[in-house]
Every structure is written in C-alpha cells, then in structure tokens.
Design a protein around this motif. Structure first.
Motif, short mmCIF file in Angstrom:
data_model
loop_
_atom_site.label_atom_id
_atom_site.label_comp_id
_atom_site.label_asym_id
_atom_site.label_seq_id
_atom_site.Cartn_x
_atom_site.Cartn_y
_atom_site.Cartn_z
N THR A 252 0.81 -1.21 0.00
CA THR A 252 0.00 0.00 0.00
C THR A 252 0.85 1.27 0.00
O THR A 252 0.60 2.20 -0.76
CB THR A 252 -0.90 0.03 1.24
OG1 THR A 252 -1.54 -1.23 1.35
CG2 THR A 252 -1.92 1.13 1.14
N VAL A 253 1.85 1.28 0.85
CA VAL A 253 2.63 2.51 1.00
C VAL A 253 3.32 2.88 -0.32
O VAL A 253 3.50 4.05 -0.64
CB VAL A 253 3.61 2.36 2.18
CG1 VAL A 253 4.68 1.34 1.86
CG2 VAL A 253 4.21 3.67 2.57
N ILE A 254 3.65 1.86 -1.09
CA ILE A 254 4.30 2.13 -2.38
C ILE A 254 3.29 2.74 -3.35
O ILE A 254 3.60 3.65 -4.11
CB ILE A 254 4.90 0.83 -2.93
CG1 ILE A 254 6.05 0.42 -2.04
CG2 ILE A 254 5.38 1.00 -4.36
CD1 ILE A 254 7.03 1.54 -1.76
N LEU A 255 2.06 2.24 -3.28
CA LEU A 255 1.04 2.84 -4.14
C LEU A 255 0.81 4.29 -3.74
O LEU A 255 0.58 5.16 -4.59
CB LEU A 255 -0.27 2.06 -4.05
CG LEU A 255 -0.18 0.61 -4.53
CD1 LEU A 255 -1.56 -0.02 -4.54
CD2 LEU A 255 0.44 0.53 -5.91
N VAL A 256 0.92 4.56 -2.46
CA VAL A 256 0.74 5.95 -2.01
C VAL A 256 1.86 6.83 -2.58
O VAL A 256 1.62 7.94 -3.03
CB VAL A 256 0.67 6.03 -0.47
CG1 VAL A 256 0.71 7.47 0.00
CG2 VAL A 256 -0.60 5.34 0.03
N THR A 257 3.08 6.32 -2.61
CA THR A 257 4.16 7.13 -3.19
C THR A 257 3.89 7.39 -4.68
O THR A 257 4.38 8.35 -5.23
CB THR A 257 5.55 6.47 -3.08
OG1 THR A 257 5.55 5.28 -3.86
CG2 THR A 257 5.92 6.13 -1.66
N LEU A 258 3.08 6.54 -5.28
CA LEU A 258 2.81 6.68 -6.71
C LEU A 258 1.50 7.41 -6.99
O LEU A 258 1.06 7.46 -8.13
CB LEU A 258 2.77 5.31 -7.37
CG LEU A 258 4.12 4.57 -7.40
CD1 LEU A 258 3.96 3.18 -7.96
CD2 LEU A 258 5.14 5.34 -8.20
N GLY A 259 0.87 7.93 -5.96
CA GLY A 259 -0.33 8.74 -6.21
C GLY A 259 -1.60 8.22 -5.57
O GLY A 259 -2.61 8.92 -5.57
N CYS A 260 -1.59 7.01 -5.02
CA CYS A 260 -2.80 6.51 -4.35
C CYS A 260 -3.16 7.46 -3.22
O CYS A 260 -2.30 7.88 -2.46
CB CYS A 260 -2.54 5.11 -3.79
SG CYS A 260 -3.72 4.58 -2.54
N THR A 261 -4.44 7.81 -3.13
CA THR A 261 -4.86 8.66 -2.02
C THR A 261 -5.88 7.94 -1.16
O THR A 261 -6.70 8.56 -0.51
CB THR A 261 -5.53 9.95 -2.51
OG1 THR A 261 -6.49 9.58 -3.46
CG2 THR A 261 -4.55 10.91 -3.09
N MET A 262 -5.85 6.65 -1.20
CA MET A 262 -6.75 5.84 -0.39
C MET A 262 -8.21 6.17 -0.70
O MET A 262 -9.02 6.39 0.17
CB MET A 262 -6.49 6.07 1.11
CG MET A 262 -5.05 5.94 1.52
SD MET A 262 -4.40 4.29 1.28
CE MET A 262 -5.05 3.48 2.72
N MET A 263 -8.49 6.18 -1.99
CA MET A 263 -9.87 6.42 -2.41
C MET A 263 -10.76 5.23 -2.10
O MET A 263 -11.97 5.35 -2.06
CB MET A 263 -9.92 6.65 -3.92
CG MET A 263 -9.24 7.90 -4.37
SD MET A 263 -10.17 9.33 -3.88
CE MET A 263 -11.62 9.15 -4.87
N ARG A 264 -10.15 4.08 -1.98
CA ARG A 264 -10.88 2.82 -1.79
C ARG A 264 -11.88 2.58 -2.93
O ARG A 264 -13.05 2.30 -2.71
CB ARG A 264 -11.59 2.81 -0.44
CG ARG A 264 -10.60 2.99 0.69
CD ARG A 264 -11.06 2.37 1.99
NE ARG A 264 -10.07 2.54 3.03
CZ ARG A 264 -8.97 1.80 3.14
NH1 ARG A 264 -8.74 0.84 2.27
NH2 ARG A 264 -8.11 2.03 4.11
N LYS A 265 -11.38 2.78 -4.12
CA LYS A 265 -12.22 2.53 -5.28
C LYS A 265 -11.61 1.41 -6.12
O LYS A 265 -11.96 1.24 -7.28
CB LYS A 265 -12.32 3.80 -6.14
CG LYS A 265 -13.02 4.94 -5.45
CD LYS A 265 -14.51 4.67 -5.33
CE LYS A 265 -15.20 5.68 -4.44
NZ LYS A 265 -15.05 5.41 -3.01
N CYS A 266 -10.68 0.67 -5.51
CA CYS A 266 -9.94 -0.34 -6.28
C CYS A 266 -10.90 -1.30 -6.98
O CYS A 266 -10.67 -1.69 -8.11
CB CYS A 266 -9.03 -1.15 -5.36
SG CYS A 266 -8.20 -0.18 -4.12
N HIS A 267 -11.97 -1.66 -6.32
CA HIS A 267 -12.87 -2.67 -6.87
C HIS A 267 -13.83 -2.09 -7.91
O HIS A 267 -14.54 -2.81 -8.57
CB HIS A 267 -13.66 -3.32 -5.75
CG HIS A 267 -14.44 -2.31 -4.95
ND1 HIS A 267 -13.84 -1.28 -4.26
CD2 HIS A 267 -15.76 -2.16 -4.79
CE1 HIS A 267 -14.77 -0.55 -3.69
NE2 HIS A 267 -15.95 -1.05 -3.99
#
Ligand code: FAD
Ligand code: SF4
Lengths: 658, 477
Positions: A252-267
């Motif tokens: 997760t933390v790596i996705l955050v470095t790449l722009g993930c803002t924890m939208m929780r829309k993955c699905h």
C-alpha cells in the motif's frame, strides 16, 4: 554502518496483480525496484513478456518475483523461467482462505492476453491450489518449480494466524528457500469487507510464532523469512528484524508514493489516480515515477539505520532475530490492554534458544536434481540444432516432473513458441511419477505406455502428452483408470490424449490446452477459462463448476449428463454447427492417431448416429463475448489472441479450425 | 456514493455570473442559479473518496460533503439539507462568500477540476428556504443559564444559535445598529444581500435569541456588569483595528480612508440609511487607488466602480502569485496562486510589487500617489523583504485612497486586555480547550481570537466555543 544502498536490497514490493493495479503502476514499481537492486512481484495473473526486454534507458520492467497463485493465470513456461524467485501464494493477508475474482469489466484485452483468457469474461481464482492438499503436495509443487527454473528460488506466502509456525516448518521441510508471513492489514482495497474486518492477525504475531517454531524444529538455518503487511516506517523494519525477518515487503505505502490517495475505489475500476484501474482515461492520470519509490525506500532505509545505530548494530544481519532487544513499555498499556501478556512474543525457551536466529545458507536457492538433467544432455542435437530426435526410455514413478526442465531450456533458447512440433519425441514405458509434462513446451511429445500419476500437464504451455495402456494389457482401455487427478491444472497450451479414464478435477483451470480422455472423475473442467476438452465416457458430478471459458464435448449415451453437470455458469447444447462438428471430429481423429483408441474408432465408424449423444458444454458469458468478438473486426493481431489460442494453438498439423 | 463514474461524465460547471455591464449598475447579487438537473450532475462528480480531504482538511466546519453530495444526486434534498445544517449554521452565507477551501482540497482537484461544493451547498439551502423546510428549532428544555454574546458577526451568530438550541438564554450585544458583523457591514451587498441575513436572524429570534444592538460593551456597559448578570460571556468582537500606512502625507491629507469606513457607508446606503454629507466618502468621478491586494481591496474596487469611479488602481506590495497552483503548495494544501474576485472582471487595474512612498496633496486633499517597484530579496535574518528598485518611481493621480491592508492583532489584544483577559506576546488570548480565557466564564471566538480570517473559520470557532461554554456550564453546580 551498513549503507542505505545495501539495506534497500532487502526490500521487496509485495504481490499486486497486474489487473488489480494498472500497467503503468505495475511497471513503475518494477523499474524502481530493479534500479534499487531489490525485487518486485508480478502478482497473480502473469506478466507481459515484452517486459522482459531492457528499456533504452537501461530500466528493466521485469518483476523478479513471479507469483504462482491458485488460479495459475498466466503461469507459462516462459513466465516461470523469467524469474529470480517463484512465490507460491498459499494465502493472501487481507483475505486468507478466500479465492479471488476479477470481474469481467476489469479483464481488458491487455489483461486477458497475459492471463491467457478472454477479454470481458470474469476470472475466478479458486480458494485452494488444486495441486496442494497436503504438505507433500506443496513439496511437489516446489520441486516442479525448481525443475522448471533451476535458477529461481522458491518462496511460500502464508498469512499470519494462529498455527502459522507449524505451517512454516512444513514449508521449510518442503524445501522452500523462503517463507513469507503476511500480516492481516495487507492490501485491503479490493478485498471483501468480511475479510478486511475479521481475518488474519498482525504480522508481529505470525512472525514471532514462525521464528520460534522454526528454531524449535531446528529448521531456521535452512530458510529465509520475509514479512509484510502495512510496514511503513523505519521502526517497523527494525521491529521486524528483531523479531526475526530477513526481508521486508511493502505494498500500500508504495502505491501511495505513486499517487494513491486511499480512495478505496480499487474494486470499482474508477481510481482517479490511475493506480488501481484499467480504464484508459484514468490510467492517463497516473503520475507516479520510479524516482518516487526509490526516494521513499532510501528514506526508509535511512530511518532504519538511525534506529539501528541507536541500538548499537552495524548491520542488519547483526540485528535480525535479536528479540531480547525488544521490550514493551507497560505505561502504554492501560485498561483492558494492561492484561496483555507479551511473554509469548518476547521470550525464547527450550531447544529454540540454542538454535541459529537466521538462515545459514549462503546460496540463493537450494537446487534439486531431476530426470531431465540427463534428458537435456541427450537432447543436445535437438536443443542446439533443432534436429528431430526420438528416444525410447523406461520410466518409474520416482521420476517426477519429467519434461519441465527440458521445456524450460527450450523456452530459454527459443522463446515461448519453442521448437517445431514433434522435434523431440520421448517414448517412455512404465509408470510415470507426479507432474508428468509440467510446464511442457512446444516441440516435445511425451508418449507413455503404461500409466501416469497426478498433475499431468500442470501449467503445460505446449507440446503433446499421450498416455496409452501397455500393449500387452488385457483389460478394456476405456474402462481402466490410467491417469491421476488434477490434470492440465493451469495449462495454457498443448494437447493431451489419454486412452483410458482419468481422476478427479480433470482440466481444472485449463485455459488453453486441448484434451481427449475416455472418462473423468468429479469436478472436471472446474474454473476452466479456455481450451477444449472431449470426454468420451462417464463423468463424475459437478462437471464445469465455475467454468467461465473454453468448451467441453461430452459423449453421453446414458442421457444423464445434465444431472452431473453444474449448470450455474454453463449451457448444454447439441453439437450441430459446422465449426463444432469439424472441431470434434478432428480431435477424435487425432486421438485415434496418437493412442489407437478403440472407443473413438467405434464412435467415428457410426459418426452420424453417435453424434446425437454428444453434449456441448458452453459457458454462458463466454458465448456472449465470443459472439461479440466475431462481430467486431479484428483491430490488431494482439487483440485476437485470447480466443485464437482456444482454437489455433501451436502444433497445427492438420488441425485447422481448432 | 454518488455516481461512481460521474466525474468522468460531467465537467465542472461553475455558476454563470450576470453580465458586467448590467451588474455594475446595481448592488444585487452577481452569481446566477443553476437549473436543478445541473446541480445533480455536479453533485454526481463527487467521488466519495476513501479519505475525503474536503471534509477532513478542507472545510473548517467539517461539513460532511461527500454524504450530502450523494443525497443531492439521489434527490433526497431534505435529508441532504439536514446533514448540511448539522455542521453549518448558515450555509446561505458560506454558500455565497466562502472561498471554499473544501474545493482546494477536493481530491478531484488533484488532477482535474474540483467538485463545485460551495455552489451545491448554496442551492441546497436555498431550496430548503423555498420549500419551508427551514423552521425555528427552539430548545426542548431550558438550562436556566444565561449567556451574553458580544459581537454579532458570523462567530457570534453561530455561537448564539448553538447556545440557544442548547437551552441557554442568549443575549447578543452589538455595537452597530444592526446585527451581522462584517456580513452586514463590510461585505458588499453584491456579494451578500442583506435580506439573507434578516431571514436567518428571524429564525434565531424565534429560537429565543435576543439582540441588543447599538450597545458597545466596554463603553455602554462593562464586562463586569455582564459577568454579574450572565453565567458566561462569549467575546466575538472581530478584528476591527485596521493596519495603517506609514507614508509621507498620510497624517495631514484628506481623502485617505480605511476600506471598512468606505464599505460600511455603502452598506448603509443600500440599506436605505442616510449618510451625513460631511462624513461622506465617495468614489464618484474620482481616480481611486486601493492599497492592498486582498479580498477587502477587491470589495473596495467593486464598490468604487459601482459608485462611478473614473478609474481604480489596486496596488499590492507582494509579488504577483502564479496563475496556477504553485508547486510549493501542492494539493491538498491551500494553493498559493493568483486569486481574482468578480470585481476584477468589472474593471480597474492591478499592480504588484508596489511600494507607496508618498501621498501628494493640494489644498489639504490628496491628489496623487508616488510609489516605486520593489524586488523581494532575502535579508540577513533570512526573511524575504522588499528592496526598492531604482528608476521605477512613478506618480499616479489619486483623489481617493482606500487602505485595505488588513487588521492588526495588537488591536485585538487591546480589546481583550480591556476585558481583563490575558494575552500572549503574539497578541493571542490565552484560552483553554473550551475557548475560555484567563477570567473564568469569559470565552473568545472568531477573528478576535485568531486575527482576521474567514467567515467559515469564525463560524467554526463560534460553534466550538458554544460547545465549550455548555461543557463548562455543566461543570458549574
Ligand atoms: C471587507 C471584508 C470582506 C470580507 N470578505 C470575506 C469573504 O468574502 N469571505 C470570507 O470568508 N471572509 C471574508 N472576510 C473576513 C470575514 O468577514 C471575517 O473573518 C469574519 O467576519 C469574522 O467574524 P467575527 O464574527 O469574528 O467578527 P466580525 O464579523 O468582525 O463581527 C464582529 C462584530 O462585533 C461587533 N463588536 C466589536 N466590538 C464590540 C463591542 N465591544 N461591543 C459590541 N459589539 C462589538 C462589531 O461591530 C461586529 O459587528 C471579509 C472581511 C472584510 C473586512
Ligand atoms: S463552508 Fe466553505 S469550506 Fe465548508 S463546505 Fe461550504 S464552501 Fe466549502
């Protein structure tokens, strides 16, 4: 003090499948980890072979770690040999014990291509690995992988939970080179809520138990230990090291470095940062760069170094397993928490105390010897000069995974298309051991006169397997069980002809191989996504459960087949169209040609009358998608692939239209 | 959640404004309403983020924005309004004058245009008024406590409404002749028409809040008097002491005024009050220079143009900010960037890096302003400071100069100390977590506490201080 550059080599980015995250995100992670000399993980679902070539700027997009998950999607011979580590995912932290599902709308053409399936068709990963029902089975799979790729180490991913130490000990005995303990917090974005909330334990508990069990059983020196599950800070790393982990995974933390803002829309496929989506409009918004990941890991390593210095360790190696240096502050625990007892984590007693705290092996992997080592030597003319070779050899059931290493060698030299059909013909007499023809490559024919054990054609990518009873046998071939369980698990190509009956779960998760068999046990064609299966005799129950692609033809003179077929996802149809007729007839003719099957011969002799007894098993969604694809003209070669593979696989001697 | 793919289907559509040539002729509101379907589409753009920055780091009131966007999209207007009112007492005010830090923090704004949150808020509440959903909500039970609120700006009003709804008897003391603070006297009518305030004040009166206007606490009545008659006092007097300019001519020349004096006078005029000719400040037919590049300056610009100024120049000593969000303030931070108000579309000129050196007078009245350009350089103490650029001196005609350079905290400290409250060296009141100062029972909120800020922050402080008052009163037997 150990340098940042050296510390980062212990870092891995945990498995996130291409499918769950975008191509851009996946490739950026790989580029970053390769720059660091660390490793990234393909995740479930294969990898685009184009990523195996270096980019002009020197970056490599290849994931060093390739995952082997229960779905076996995209697990081809090429995939397996292009890895430094093969990771068997026994469970995933966020959803232990559950399978996965990639909804049809996320199965883009790109994804379908690398998974060897059909775009738009939902993909189901079964909860268990159908070739692992015991620790011996796990040992077999580890052996298979080590045969196919003699350079990769093999790891096993477990989930932190009570009893994980016992399993980890089994994993060590099964000769894995590394065991990964995944904490329950990992990768929650797309997991079911029930699993997010109620399953698994924190990594600290599982890691402590693993470390202790391995030491208790005198196994710690044999195996490396990795941990993941929401590791984020230098402090997490140091704690993990002190508890006994040698390697550290991040997701997760790596996705955050790449722009993930924890939208929780993955699905939902609507990630607005292009991280966890396949929507091209959203993928355009991806802004992550390898530098972001590299920077993060440098900072992390630096923070860990500072703590390490405070603790008085010069290297990570010195620090690993020094659990005595951990303590807890009673002041932090009040109320109910004051009743917690940390002894189980922090204290080591008995036999364990005298055992090493880290892996003592210096080699990256423990090698295995196999039958193929001699075969490879004997097949030099074919391997080096593509000369046709025919070898007659005895075989016994201690000869396991025959053909895998040879196939790996072929694909390494000639790529996934392998050698021309029939270049190497190996005629065996006897009883073949488990995993016959696993990872088989195009150009190899395995002909067994005798019988064969479980897992025939596991992850088969091409070639041909023929199994016939001994010439001297007095029994009727069509009534005799001649092949074991779980045949063609995860196969993506090739063909299998069995002059006799096979066991349970025939062609489970097959996504490209063609097979003719004269009868099968329960659960045949389960979770199948592609390929074609012809059954000329009785079937067990639950046929075609979870089958979302591919086609099966079943010869059913009794008329009871519909009671044994699971009709949740498939329709039963008569065999009527020209396409069906040619396909079925060709396969029967080939079956006769390779095995001399009496039953097939009889059927063909009364073709017109027997045809009425054939039932076509057709997945409903698959049918719709195929129809749609027929209507849209092919745009470019690639986009056709998935369906073509069903019909036009490799060795096309006279098999046009299939 | 609102539509999962809404943000991909619909573009941001800010509300349209009345044409300039029409609007500069009156004092009425500038923005026009959307049709309802637009509103639902705009609400559908909300992504219902896992981490909603609009709510968490954007809106000071912590408005639960994703939730009401969802309800608006589903046409559940009344439920949406209820939710909006649960954190925001006066959405019809913030919906008009809030600079919408929520939108600056909106996740969609990270790589696209943010959701039009403010506009949705405004439409929602106006619909509520039209439908008659907004009714007085008098407290079910009286607490038997009396609370005095000093100042009727957004902080005082929000606090008063919360206090009355908590069952206390509330009296609001206001020095001006009408309640509203800067909302009434300061913010021009073209940004906030004053009947909007009256509509809300009527609701508050029906909820039991009494207003004593024209009473200046500290002059007309003392804090001690209030302490004797009330269980608690909330000071919400705002930041009212403007910053002055040190330039030659400032002391002696006529025609140089503080922005607030100019703006308030216009508010009075629009309200139908007569302004004594002797005290009149008018831009009509004048060359106006506004010193100060902020919002107050912009309000002066719009007001001066409506009064018929010959032309208006707005000068600012700071450099011109970039047109887009500066890299130093990435999303979701409040962006450092050039902000233009509706007034800037109406005329006038803006200049940056301008230092005012001297006011030039004739017959005791200002007629021109002399200034020069500056360059911002790092001084020895590490701070950026302006350095005059040789050869850039200029003179512009100026027969009305308006000073809009903010408000001083020292002014606040004077008021606070006057009420007996201790302040820090930075002129902030010493408050506990209930917003209570060093004198038991005396609370502080709004611009008087934090210095000149925003309406939405003042309201947030008013609400929190009201909660603090109620908590504190509960501890007193
Ligand atoms: C011209 C101007 C335009 C602005 N525009 C905007 C805008 O568009 N958007 C925005 O968000 N913010 C804007 N602001 C800022 C915003 O108005 C203030 O931050 C906000 O009004 C502060 O609210 P308050 O309740 O603390 O104080 P105020 O609104 O200043 O109210 C204080 C009230 O207390 C009264 N008072 C003071 N002392 C006493 C006393 N001793 N006894 C009795 N009464 C007393 C005053 O008369 C006044 O009515 C603007 C400010 C100005 C000056
Ligand atoms: S009050 Fe202001 S910041 Fe809060 S939601 Fe409304 S416009 Fe946004």
């Amino acid at each position: 003090m150990e340098s940042v550059e050296s510390i980062v080599k212990r870092f891995v980015v945990s498995a996130m499948s291409f499918g769950s995250i975008s191509k851009e995100a996946h490739e950026t992670v790989a580029a970053a980890m390769n720059r660091l000399g660390a490793s990234s993980n393909s995740g479930e679902g294969g990898e685009d072979p184009r990523r195996y070539k270096l980019l002009p700027n020197g970056d490599s997009l290849k994931s060093k770690v390739k995952q082997i998950a229960s779905g076996r999607f995209g697990v081809t011979t090429e995939y397996v040999i292009n890895s430094d580590e093969l990771q068997i995912k026994v469970a995933q932290g966020a959803k232990p014990g559950e399978g996965g599902q990639l909804p049809g709308h996320k199965v883009s053409e790109d994804i379908a291509r690398v998974r060897h399936t059909t775009p738009g068709v939902t993909l189901i990963s079964p909860p268990p690995h159908h070739d692992i029902y015991s620790i011996e089975d796990l040992a077999q799979l580890i052996y298979d992988l080590k045969c196919a790729n003699p350079k990769a180490r093999v790891s096993v991913k477990l989930v932190s939970e009570v009893g994980v130490g016992t399993i980890a000990s089994g994993v060590a005995k099964a000769k894995a080179d590394m065991v990964l303990i995944a904490g329950h917090d990992g990768g929650t974005g797309a997991s079911p809520l029930t699993a997010i909330k109620h399953a698994g334990l924190p990594w600290e508990l599982g890691l402590a138990e693993t470390q202790q069990s391995l030491r208790q059983n005198g196994l710690r020196d044999r195996i490396r230990v990795q941990v993941d599950g929401q590791l984020r800070t230098g402090r997490d790393l140091v704690t993990a090291a002190l508890l006994g982990a040698e390697e550290y995974g991040f997701a997760t933390v790596i996705l955050v470095t790449l722009g993930c803002t924890m939208m929780r829309k993955c699905h939902l496929n609507t990630c607005p940062f292009g991280v966890a989506t396949q929507d091209p409009r959203l993928r355009e918004r991806f802004t992550g760069q390898p530098e972001h990941v590299v920077n993060f890991f440098h900072f992390l390593a630096q923070e860990a170094r500072e703590l390490m210095a405070q603790l008085g360790f010069r290297t990570f190696d010195e620090m690993i397993g020094q659990t005595a240096r951990l303590a807890y502050n009673p002041a932090d625990f009040t109320g109910k928490a004051a009743m917690l007892d940390f002894k189980g984590i922090l204290e080591v007693n008995g036999r364990a105390a005298s055992q090493p705290v880290t892996c003592q092996r210096t080699a990256w992997r423990e090698g295995v010897e196999c039958f193929d080592d001699k075969l490879i030597a004997k097949c030099a003319p074919a391997l080096e000069r593509k000369e046709k070779q025919v070898l007659d050899l005895p075989i016994r059931n201690v000869h396991r995974t025959v053909g895998a290493r040879l196939s790996g060698e072929i694909v390494r030299r000639y790529g996934p298309k392998g050698l021309p059909a029939g270049t190497i013909q190996l005629n065996f007499t006897g009883s073949a051991g488990q995993s016959l023809g696993a990872f088989l490559a195009p150009g190899v024919t395995l002909h067994i006169e005798g019988d064969a054990n479980d897992y025939i054609g596991k992850s088969m990518s091409g070639g041909r397997i023929i199994i016939v009873p001994p010439a001297a046998a007095t029994f009727t071939a069509a009534d005799n069980v001649i092949a074991g369980n779980v045949i063609l698990y995860g196969a993506t190509g090739g063909e299998v002809y069995i002059n006799g009956l096979a066991g349970e779960r025939f062609a489970v998760r097959n996504s490209g191989a063609r097979a003719v068999v004269e009868g099968v046990g329960d659960h045949a064609c389960e979770y199948m996504t592609g390929g074609c299966v012809v059954v000329l005799g009785p079937t067990g129950s639950n046929f075609a459960a979870g089958m979302s692609g591919g086609i099966a033809y079943v010869y059913d003179p009794t008329g009871f087949f519909d009671t044994r077929c699971n009709l949740d996802m498939v329709d039963l149809e008569p065999v009527r169209t020209d396409e069906d007729l040619t396909r079925l007839r060709t396969l029967l003719e080939r079956h006769i040609k390779f095995t001399g099957s009496a039953k097939a011969q009889q059927i063909l002799e009364q073709w017109e009358s027997q045809l009425a007894f054939f039932v076509k098993v057709m997945p409903i969604d698959y049918k719709l998608v195929l129809e749609r694809m027929k209507q849209t003209p092919h745009r470019e070669d690639e986009t056709v692939s998935a369906t073509e593979e069903v019909y036009n696989d490799g060795e096309a001697d006279g098999l046009s239209g299939i | 959640m609102a539509k999962p793919t809404g943000f991909l289907e619909f573009k941001r559509q800010p509300p349209s404004k009345r044409p300039v040539n029409e609007r500069v002729k009156d004092w009425r509101e500038i923005e026009q309403a959307w049709p309802e379907v637009k509103l639902e589409e705009q609400a559908a753009r909300c992504m219902d983020c896992g981490v909603p920055f609009c709510h968490m780091s954007g809106c000071p009131l912590k408005n639960v924005i994703p939730e009401w966007n969802d309800l608006v999209y589903r046409k559940q207007w009344r439920a949406a309004l209820e939710l909006l009112h649960s954190t925001n007492n006066f959405p019809e005010v913030t919906g008009r004058v809030c600079p919408a830090p929520c939108e600056a923090a909106c996740t969609l704004g990270a790589n696209d245009d943010p959701v039009t949150i403010r506009q949705i808020e405004l439409h929602l509440v106006e619909r509520g008024w039209r439908e008659g959903w907004i009714q007085p909500q008098p407290a079910a039970m009286s607490s038997g406590r009396k609370v005095a609120v000093v100042g009727s700006g957004p902080a005082g009003l929000a606090a008063a409404q919360q206090l009355a709804r908590a069952g206390h008897a509330v009296v609001v003391f206001e020095a001006h002749d009408r309640a509203g603070g800067v909302l009434r006297y300061g913010i021009p009518d073209f940004k906030l028409e004053k009947w909007i305030l009256d509509r809300r004040l009527n609701q508050m009166k029906a909820e039991g809040v009494s207003f004593e206007t024209g009473i200046k606490v500290g002059e007309d009545i003392s804090v001690n008097y209030l302490l004797r008659h009330f269980d608690a006092i909330l000071l919400a007097g705002g930041a009212r002491v403007p910053r002055d300019i040190q330039a030659k001519g400032r002391g002696e020349l006529k025609g140089i005024h503080f922005a607030m004096d100019f703006l308030i006078q216009q508010n009075h005029r629009v309200a139908g009050d007569t302004v004594p000719t002797a005290a009149e400040i008018s831009a009509k037919g004048k060359n106006v220079v506004v010193i100060g590049g902020g919002d107050t300056g912009a309000d002066c610009l719009g007001t001066a143009l409506r009064q018929g100024a010959l032309d208006v120049l707005q000068v600012e000593i700071l450099p011109k900010p970039p047109a887009q969000r500066d890299a130093s303030t990435p999303w979701p931070l409040w962006p450092y960037m050039l902000r233009s108000s509706s007034s800037h579309d109406e005329g006038g000129e803006r200049r940056w890096n301008i230092l005012t050196q001297e006011f030039i007078g004739k017959d005791g009245r200002v007629v021109a302003l002399r200034g020069c350009e500056v360059e911002w350089k790092k001084a020895e103490n590490g701070r950026m400071s302006p350095v005059e650029k040789p050869g850039t001196e200029f003179e512009v005609p100026a027969d009305l100069v308006l000073l809009a350079m903010g408000f001083t905290k020292e002014g606040n400290a004077k008021m606070l100390n006057g009420c007996g409250l201790a302040t820090t060296p930075a002129s902030d009141p010493v408050l506990d977590r209930n917003f209570m100062g060093s004198v038991p029972g005396v609370f502080v909120a709004g611009d008087l506490n934090r210095g000149a800020s925003l309406v939405v922050r003042a309201m947030m402080e008013g609400r929190e201080a009201a909660a603090g008052v109620t908590r504190w009163l509960a501890t007193k037997a």
